[in-house]
Write a protein that holds these residues in place. Structure first.
Motif, mmCIF file in Angstrom:
data_model
loop_
_atom_site.group_PDB
_atom_site.id
_atom_site.type_symbol
_atom_site.label_atom_id
_atom_site.label_comp_id
_atom_site.label_asym_id
_atom_site.label_seq_id
_atom_site.Cartn_x
_atom_site.Cartn_y
_atom_site.Cartn_z
ATOM 1 N N LEU A 89 0.775 -1.244 -0.004
ATOM 2 C CA LEU A 89 0.329 0.158 -0.205
ATOM 3 C C LEU A 89 1.246 1.918 -0.055
ATOM 4 C CD1 LEU A 89 -3.035 0.964 0.198
ATOM 5 C CD2 LEU A 89 -3.004 0.555 2.526
ATOM 6 N N THR A 90 2.056 0.568 0.876
ATOM 7 C CA THR A 90 2.892 2.400 0.948
ATOM 8 C C THR A 90 3.691 2.605 -0.663
ATOM 9 O OG1 THR A 90 3.590 1.819 3.042
ATOM 10 C CG2 THR A 90 5.010 3.069 2.288
ATOM 11 N N HIS A 91 3.994 1.070 -1.260
ATOM 12 C CA HIS A 91 4.389 1.751 -2.637
ATOM 13 C C HIS A 91 3.731 1.799 -3.909
ATOM 14 C CE1 HIS A 91 8.079 -0.180 -2.345
ATOM 15 N NE2 HIS A 91 7.721 -1.343 -1.502
ATOM 16 N N TRP A 110 1.508 9.590 4.304
ATOM 17 C CA TRP A 110 0.457 10.109 4.099
ATOM 18 C C TRP A 110 -0.256 11.204 4.316
ATOM 19 C CZ3 TRP A 110 -1.320 5.515 1.806
ATOM 20 C CH2 TRP A 110 -0.715 4.376 2.468
ATOM 21 N N GLU A 111 0.222 12.553 4.838
ATOM 22 C CA GLU A 111 -0.244 14.068 4.317
ATOM 23 C C GLU A 111 -1.046 13.644 2.793
ATOM 24 O OE1 GLU A 111 -1.549 15.619 6.764
ATOM 25 O OE2 GLU A 111 -1.578 13.857 7.913
ATOM 26 N N GLN A 112 0.624 13.812 2.183
ATOM 27 C CA GLN A 112 0.936 13.659 0.570
ATOM 28 C C GLN A 112 0.024 12.968 0.134
ATOM 29 O OE1 GLN A 112 4.938 12.695 -0.205
ATOM 30 N NE2 GLN A 112 5.001 14.368 -1.684
ATOM 31 N N VAL A 113 -0.822 12.023 0.570
ATOM 32 C CA VAL A 113 -1.296 11.258 -0.267
ATOM 33 C C VAL A 113 -3.190 12.003 -0.506
ATOM 34 C CG1 VAL A 113 -1.904 8.200 -0.502
ATOM 35 C CG2 VAL A 113 0.355 8.646 -0.019
ATOM 36 N N ARG A 114 -3.082 12.266 1.084
ATOM 37 C CA ARG A 114 -4.652 12.084 1.650
ATOM 38 C C ARG A 114 -4.811 13.788 0.781
ATOM 39 N NH1 ARG A 114 -6.116 13.946 7.491
ATOM 40 N NH2 ARG A 114 -4.127 15.567 7.262
ATOM 41 N N ALA A 115 -3.742 14.166 -0.038
ATOM 42 C CA ALA A 115 -4.320 15.444 -0.922
ATOM 43 C C ALA A 115 -4.910 15.310 -2.492
ATOM 44 C CB ALA A 115 -3.365 16.585 -0.327
ATOM 45 N N LEU A 127 -7.393 10.274 -2.322
ATOM 46 C CA LEU A 127 -8.128 9.576 -1.638
ATOM 47 C C LEU A 127 -8.622 8.419 -1.218
ATOM 48 C CD1 LEU A 127 -9.254 11.443 1.267
ATOM 49 C CD2 LEU A 127 -11.178 11.673 -0.226
ATOM 50 N N GLU A 128 -8.866 7.777 -1.907
ATOM 51 C CA GLU A 128 -9.134 6.578 -1.891
ATOM 52 C C GLU A 128 -7.726 5.497 -1.547
ATOM 53 O OE1 GLU A 128 -11.184 3.451 -5.503
ATOM 54 O OE2 GLU A 128 -10.166 4.665 -5.870
ATOM 55 N N ILE A 129 -7.629 5.384 -2.195
ATOM 56 C CA ILE A 129 -5.934 5.270 -1.367
ATOM 57 C C ILE A 129 -5.476 5.148 0.380
ATOM 58 C CG2 ILE A 129 -3.337 4.843 -1.382
ATOM 59 C CD1 ILE A 129 -3.551 5.330 -4.570
ATOM 60 N N TYR A 130 -5.843 6.515 0.530
ATOM 61 C CA TYR A 130 -5.230 7.221 1.891
ATOM 62 C C TYR A 130 -6.448 6.007 2.571
ATOM 63 C CZ TYR A 130 -5.260 9.907 5.470
ATOM 64 O OH TYR A 130 -5.425 10.716 7.333
ATOM 65 N N LYS A 131 -7.845 6.313 1.850
ATOM 66 C CA LYS A 131 -9.087 5.561 3.116
ATOM 67 C C LYS A 131 -8.265 4.476 3.063
ATOM 68 C CE LYS A 131 -12.738 9.106 1.901
ATOM 69 N NZ LYS A 131 -13.768 8.655 1.448
ATOM 70 N N LEU A 132 -8.061 3.303 2.035
ATOM 71 C CA LEU A 132 -7.014 2.150 2.428
ATOM 72 C C LEU A 132 -6.918 1.790 3.296
ATOM 73 C CD1 LEU A 132 -6.620 0.151 -1.265
ATOM 74 C CD2 LEU A 132 -8.739 -0.210 0.842
ATOM 75 N N ARG A 153 -10.259 -6.779 7.778
ATOM 76 C CA ARG A 153 -9.331 -5.662 7.619
ATOM 77 C C ARG A 153 -8.164 -5.445 6.550
ATOM 78 N NH1 ARG A 153 -6.197 -3.658 11.525
ATOM 79 N NH2 ARG A 153 -6.651 -5.257 12.895
ATOM 80 N N ILE A 154 -7.595 -6.996 6.259
ATOM 81 C CA ILE A 154 -7.046 -7.687 4.873
ATOM 82 C C ILE A 154 -7.450 -7.840 3.704
ATOM 83 C CG2 ILE A 154 -4.851 -9.000 3.647
ATOM 84 C CD1 ILE A 154 -3.774 -9.251 7.014
ATOM 85 N N HIS A 155 -8.433 -8.834 3.726
ATOM 86 C CA HIS A 155 -9.311 -8.540 2.655
ATOM 87 C C HIS A 155 -10.171 -7.769 2.018
ATOM 88 C CE1 HIS A 155 -11.695 -11.355 0.164
ATOM 89 N NE2 HIS A 155 -12.927 -11.024 1.084
ATOM 90 N N LEU A 156 -10.544 -6.581 2.782
ATOM 91 C CA LEU A 156 -11.261 -5.375 2.454
ATOM 92 C C LEU A 156 -10.129 -4.647 1.415
ATOM 93 C CD1 LEU A 156 -13.155 -4.513 5.326
ATOM 94 C CD2 LEU A 156 -14.320 -5.466 2.531
ATOM 95 N N VAL A 157 -8.652 -4.714 1.685
ATOM 96 C CA VAL A 157 -7.796 -3.534 1.611
ATOM 97 C C VAL A 157 -7.276 -4.723 0.324
ATOM 98 C CG1 VAL A 157 -5.509 -3.064 1.826
ATOM 99 C CG2 VAL A 157 -6.932 -2.646 3.471
ATOM 100 N N VAL A 158 -7.414 -6.120 0.695
ATOM 101 C CA VAL A 158 -6.388 -6.355 -1.241
ATOM 102 C C VAL A 158 -7.581 -6.235 -1.971
ATOM 103 C CG1 VAL A 158 -6.161 -8.819 -1.817
ATOM 104 C CG2 VAL A 158 -5.541 -8.210 0.180
#
Length: 318
Positions: free
Chosen positions: A186-188, A206-211, A214-219, A233-238
């Motif tokens: 997720l970081t990559h 993650w401050e950059q990503v939020r701006a 937003l979809e990645i930030y919420k994941l 949680r892992i299942h939903l994020v996958v």
């Protein structure tokens, strides 16, 4: 009489404070002079291109290796070179990084040392030859198309490897290890999205990503702070990442696909590995090629070899 005493005490106080200020200024100047002796020998060398100073902004500042002051000396050398020295001047702890310009290029182009981006942008220029630091800052802000494609490809390759490892561990029921791999993936993915926007990923990612996305930030929020069980949680994020990875195929593989278009016909895997455009991708090249074959962007063809029943596998754009 009282007024005279107050005036006398006030005058004495002013004198004392003035003496303390003079002493502090003297200590500061002595420390600055001692610090200069650390890097002046490098400024005298013809191979030195620039010297930058970064002072800590908080108690434990990662940009300065958690010390008080950081000095970076950049030297003109073809081979990547980097050494670190620690000093103490009075109560101050100082770290000196001596790095070749070729290593600095790797840090910028390959994003191998994100702190270096901040050193270049925020540091105080103590010395530079022929406006080297100015040009370095301009390059840092304006990567060439090839450099940007390379960074996108590197992030995509690392994303694929971490994601595949994480999904495998999840299916095996190893949820703690799966969490670690998926978090890295997720970081990559976040870095890939930032690079796609033409911006360098920073330490405060993650401050950059939020701006920006937003979809990645919420994941990420769901993975690290969701109310469901770790497995859920892992299942939903996958599931969410599978969709997002598909949307990053073109920017993440453009460098490889453009390289494969340079000739008609198929490539052996070793030919791809040895191509100068793909040299930095060698470690993770198998992951990218395998993914593109699986998704139908690249197809495999076979050729006979001298071995009976043995065929060589080659790759071409589908």
């Amino acid at each position: 009489m009282k007024r005279g005493r107050i005036w006398f005490v006030s005058k004495m106080t002013i004198v004392i404070y003035s003496q303390l200020a003079i002493e502090r200024e003297g200590v500061r100047m002595a420390m600055e002079y001692a610090t200069r002796t650390i890097y002046t020998e490098y400024a005298a060398l013809k191979t030195t291109l620039g010297i930058i100073e970064v002072k800590k902004k908080r108690a434990r500042d990662p940009l300065t290796d958690q010390l008080d002051r950081l000095l970076i000396v950049i030297e003109a050398k073809q081979e990547p070179f980097w050494t670190v020295k620690h000093y103490q001047v009075g109560q101050e702890k100082i770290v000196l990084h001596v790095v070749s310009d070729s290593m600095m290029d790797r840090w910028i182009v390959l994003n191998e040392n994100r702190r270096a981006i901040h050193w270049i942008e925020d540091g105080i220029v103590l010395f530079e030859r022929n406006e080297y630091i100015l040009e370095l800052r301009q390059r840092n802000r304006n990567l060439t198309n090839r450099e940007q494609r390379l960074q996108l490809s590197l992030s995509f390759a690392k994303l694929l490897r971490r994601f595949e490892d994480g999904r495998y561990l999840f299916l095996e029921g190893e949820f703690q290890d799966a969490f670690t791999q998926i978090h890295h993936a997720l970081t990559h993915l976040a870095r890939l999205s930032i690079l796609e926007a033409g911006i360098h990923p920073e330490i405060v990612l993650w401050e950059q990503v939020r701006a920006i996305d937003l979809e990645i930030y919420k994941l990420h929020e769901e993975l690290v702070g969701g109310q469901e069980s770790l497995e859920q949680r892992i299942h939903l994020v996958v599931i969410g990442m599978e969709h997002l990875i598909q949307s990053k195929v073109l920017p993440g593989t453009l460098l490889l696909l453009q390289t494969m278009q340079e000739k008609d016909g198929a490539w052996t895997f070793s030919e791809l590995m040895e191509h100068p455009n793909l040299n930095e991708l060698r470690v993770d090249l198998g992951s990218i090629v395998g993914f593109l074959v699986k998704k139908g962007y690249v197809r495999t063809v076979t050729r006979p070899t001298k071995g009976v029943g043995v065929e060589a596998v080659l790759y071409e754009i589908a």
